[in-house]
Design a protein around this motif. Structure first.
Motif, PDB file in Angstrom:
ATOM      1  N   PRO A 132       0.830  -1.207   0.000  1.00  0.00           N
ATOM      2  CA  PRO A 132       0.000   0.000   0.000  1.00  0.00           C
ATOM      3  C   PRO A 132       0.861   1.252   0.000  1.00  0.00           C
ATOM      4  O   PRO A 132       2.009   1.229   0.476  1.00  0.00           O
ATOM      5  N   PRO A 133       0.350   2.354  -0.520  1.00  0.00           N
ATOM      6  CA  PRO A 133       1.102   3.616  -0.477  1.00  0.00           C
ATOM      7  C   PRO A 133       1.142   4.150   0.950  1.00  0.00           C
ATOM      8  O   PRO A 133       0.357   3.729   1.801  1.00  0.00           O
ATOM      9  N   PRO A 134       2.044   5.082   1.247  1.00  0.00           N
ATOM     10  CA  PRO A 134       2.109   5.650   2.608  1.00  0.00           C
ATOM     11  C   PRO A 134       0.897   6.534   2.875  1.00  0.00           C
ATOM     12  O   PRO A 134       0.236   7.017   1.945  1.00  0.00           O
ATOM     13  N   ALA A 135       0.598   6.734   4.144  1.00  0.00           N
ATOM     14  CA  ALA A 135      -0.517   7.595   4.531  1.00  0.00           C
ATOM     15  C   ALA A 135      -0.130   9.061   4.375  1.00  0.00           C
ATOM     16  O   ALA A 135       1.045   9.428   4.478  1.00  0.00           O
ATOM     17  N   GLY A 136      -1.115   9.911   4.110  1.00  0.00           N
ATOM     18  CA  GLY A 136      -0.863  11.343   4.003  1.00  0.00           C
ATOM     19  C   GLY A 136      -0.456  11.927   5.348  1.00  0.00           C
ATOM     20  O   GLY A 136      -0.867  11.453   6.407  1.00  0.00           O
ATOM     21  N   ILE A 137       0.378  12.960   5.294  1.00  0.00           N
ATOM     22  CA  ILE A 137       0.903  13.582   6.508  1.00  0.00           C
ATOM     23  C   ILE A 137       0.781  15.101   6.387  1.00  0.00           C
ATOM     24  O   ILE A 137       1.028  15.671   5.319  1.00  0.00           O
ATOM     25  N   GLN A 185       4.321  13.832  -2.518  1.00  0.00           N
ATOM     26  CA  GLN A 185       4.491  15.144  -3.115  1.00  0.00           C
ATOM     27  C   GLN A 185       4.076  16.176  -2.072  1.00  0.00           C
ATOM     28  O   GLN A 185       3.014  16.058  -1.448  1.00  0.00           O
ATOM     29  N   ALA A 186       4.954  17.163  -1.881  1.00  0.00           N
ATOM     30  CA  ALA A 186       4.699  18.189  -0.873  1.00  0.00           C
ATOM     31  C   ALA A 186       3.817  19.286  -1.462  1.00  0.00           C
ATOM     32  O   ALA A 186       4.008  19.712  -2.598  1.00  0.00           O
ATOM     33  N   GLN A 187       2.853  19.734  -0.648  1.00  0.00           N
ATOM     34  CA  GLN A 187       1.957  20.806  -1.079  1.00  0.00           C
ATOM     35  C   GLN A 187       1.717  21.738   0.101  1.00  0.00           C
ATOM     36  O   GLN A 187       1.252  21.303   1.163  1.00  0.00           O
ATOM     37  N   SER A 188       2.043  23.019  -0.063  1.00  0.00           N
ATOM     38  CA  SER A 188       1.815  23.999   0.998  1.00  0.00           C
ATOM     39  C   SER A 188       0.321  24.277   1.108  1.00  0.00           C
ATOM     40  O   SER A 188      -0.309  24.692   0.136  1.00  0.00           O
ATOM     41  N   THR A 189      -0.222  24.019   2.285  1.00  0.00           N
ATOM     42  CA  THR A 189      -1.660  24.219   2.482  1.00  0.00           C
ATOM     43  C   THR A 189      -1.971  25.514   3.222  1.00  0.00           C
ATOM     44  O   THR A 189      -3.110  25.957   3.256  1.00  0.00           O
ATOM     45  N   SER A 190      -0.958  26.116   3.846  1.00  0.00           N
ATOM     46  CA  SER A 190      -1.099  27.418   4.495  1.00  0.00           C
ATOM     47  C   SER A 190       0.303  27.974   4.712  1.00  0.00           C
ATOM     48  O   SER A 190       1.297  27.352   4.316  1.00  0.00           O
ATOM     49  N   THR A 222       1.093  15.345  12.003  1.00  0.00           N
ATOM     50  CA  THR A 222      -0.106  14.549  12.233  1.00  0.00           C
ATOM     51  C   THR A 222      -0.563  13.944  10.921  1.00  0.00           C
ATOM     52  O   THR A 222      -0.359  14.515   9.850  1.00  0.00           O
ATOM     53  N   ALA A 223      -1.180  12.788  11.002  1.00  0.00           N
ATOM     54  CA  ALA A 223      -1.688  12.135   9.792  1.00  0.00           C
ATOM     55  C   ALA A 223      -2.867  12.911   9.252  1.00  0.00           C
ATOM     56  O   ALA A 223      -3.739  13.352   9.993  1.00  0.00           O
ATOM     57  N   SER A 224      -2.913  13.106   7.948  1.00  0.00           N
ATOM     58  CA  SER A 224      -4.030  13.809   7.331  1.00  0.00           C
ATOM     59  C   SER A 224      -5.195  12.856   7.122  1.00  0.00           C
ATOM     60  O   SER A 224      -5.010  11.668   6.902  1.00  0.00           O
ATOM     61  N   THR A 230       1.825  25.298   7.270  1.00  0.00           N
ATOM     62  CA  THR A 230       1.661  23.846   7.155  1.00  0.00           C
ATOM     63  C   THR A 230       1.940  23.362   5.731  1.00  0.00           C
ATOM     64  O   THR A 230       1.692  24.073   4.757  1.00  0.00           O
ATOM     65  N   THR A 231       2.452  22.151   5.659  1.00  0.00           N
ATOM     66  CA  THR A 231       2.716  21.487   4.386  1.00  0.00           C
ATOM     67  C   THR A 231       2.138  20.084   4.452  1.00  0.00           C
ATOM     68  O   THR A 231       2.327  19.377   5.445  1.00  0.00           O
ATOM     69  N   THR A 232       1.420  19.686   3.425  1.00  0.00           N
ATOM     70  CA  THR A 232       0.842  18.351   3.374  1.00  0.00           C
ATOM     71  C   THR A 232       1.662  17.473   2.442  1.00  0.00           C
ATOM     72  O   THR A 232       2.010  17.880   1.334  1.00  0.00           O
ATOM     73  N   LEU A 233       1.984  16.276   2.910  1.00  0.00           N
ATOM     74  CA  LEU A 233       2.648  15.286   2.079  1.00  0.00           C
ATOM     75  C   LEU A 233       1.573  14.364   1.513  1.00  0.00           C
ATOM     76  O   LEU A 233       0.924  13.624   2.252  1.00  0.00           O
ATOM     77  N   ILE A 234       1.382  14.431   0.209  1.00  0.00           N
ATOM     78  CA  ILE A 234       0.319  13.684  -0.445  1.00  0.00           C
ATOM     79  C   ILE A 234       0.873  12.363  -0.976  1.00  0.00           C
ATOM     80  O   ILE A 234       1.834  12.352  -1.756  1.00  0.00           O
ATOM     81  N   PRO A 235       0.295  11.230  -0.578  1.00  0.00           N
ATOM     82  CA  PRO A 235       0.759   9.935  -1.099  1.00  0.00           C
ATOM     83  C   PRO A 235       0.536   9.853  -2.603  1.00  0.00           C
ATOM     84  O   PRO A 235      -0.537  10.205  -3.100  1.00  0.00           O
TER      85      PRO A 235
END
Length: 268
Positions: free
Chosen positions: A63-68, A232-237, A193-195, A240-245
């Motif tokens: 499985p792919p990694p969980a979002g963070i 893939q890293a995505q700046s959400t604010s 924290t896990a997204s 904060t940065t979200t790591l998208i699986p």
């Protein structure tokens, strides 16, 4: 005598039960492997029908990694700046968004989105390659690639929990006696924290999404060379940065990324 016989009967029953459970487990595992082989064979045939070679061993089933979601950590940014600039470092900030660091060795700037730039004055005895490798080891950048040429230059990719973050890289270049370091900074696992997300796409589903997009776009692809999980890293604010699986699909004509949450396909 009766007690010994009863004991032997119980041992025999337990042994038979263990054999039954082992056989059942083996049967399930065999069925699972057969199902996977059939799925990959059918998928490879679908790709072949569209003139794309898909090696069966290129399809992973992990499985792919969980979002963070990562919160900005100014202290960890300061630690990176201290590594590059050494002792006697001063700092300033602009509304808590941009942090600047200076010392006699150079300067570094960190932005809220994770981007950073640093310029360091090299000493005559500085081993640049060793310095870059130490930097990558300490701040979790992998796959340091050194380019051949007259001047030193190199790149590396940030990893998170052993998984590469495809668009989070660092580059090193030397011009004269100045080493320039530029890239994207991610804090370590501390404070993350896990997204929340729904079911993530498997590699098989991601390849199906890729094929659909390929047929719509008409892009030239004749072979899939590898399929690997990444972020893939995505700046959400601002903080904060979200790591998208994501599934990374390498082909003979470029690299594609399939978002595990939305199924969106993008090309590098």
């Amino acid at each position: 005598m009766q007690s010994a016989r009863l004991k032997n009967i119980i041992i025999l029953i337990l042994a038979l039960l263990n054999l039954f459970l082992l056989g059942s487990l083996f049967s399930r595992q065999t069925a699972r492997l057969d199902s996977r082989r059939q799925t990959v064979t059918q998928l490879a045939a679908l790709f072949e029908a569209n003139n794309i070679a898909l090696p069966e061993d290129a399809v992973p089933f992990d499985p792919p990694p969980a979002g963070i979601t990562l919160n900005r950590d100014v202290e960890q940014e300061r630690q990176m700046a201290a590594f590059l600039l050494g002792k006697g470092m001063s700092h300033s900030s602009q509304s808590g968004v941009i942090y600047s660091y200076e010392s006699s060795a150079g300067a570094a700037v960190f932005s809220s989105g994770g981007a950073f730039d640093a310029a360091i004055l090299l000493q005559e005895d500085t081993n640049v390659e060793r310095l870059c490798r130490k930097f990558c080891s300490q701040f979790q950048y992998d796959d340091l690639t050194i380019s051949e040429g007259d001047a030193f230059s190199a790149t590396a990719v940030r990893s998170f929990d052993g998984c590469p973050v495809s668009n989070c890289t660092v580059s090193f270049s030397v011009q004269g006696s100045v080493l320039t370091v530029s890239g994207m900074f991610l804090p370590s696992v501390s404070g993350s924290t896990a997204s929340a997300s729904g079911e993530l796409l498997s590699a098989v589903s991601a390849l199906t999404m890729f094929l659909n997009t390929h047929l719509e776009s008409g892009a030239v692809v004749s072979q899939i060379t590898s399929v690997t999980a990444c972020y893939q890293a995505q700046s959400t604010s601002a903080s904060t940065t979200t790591l998208i699986p994501t599934w990374r699909v390498d082909t003979d004509f470029g690299t594609y990324y399939v978002n595990c949450e939305t199924g969106a396909v993008t090309r590098k």
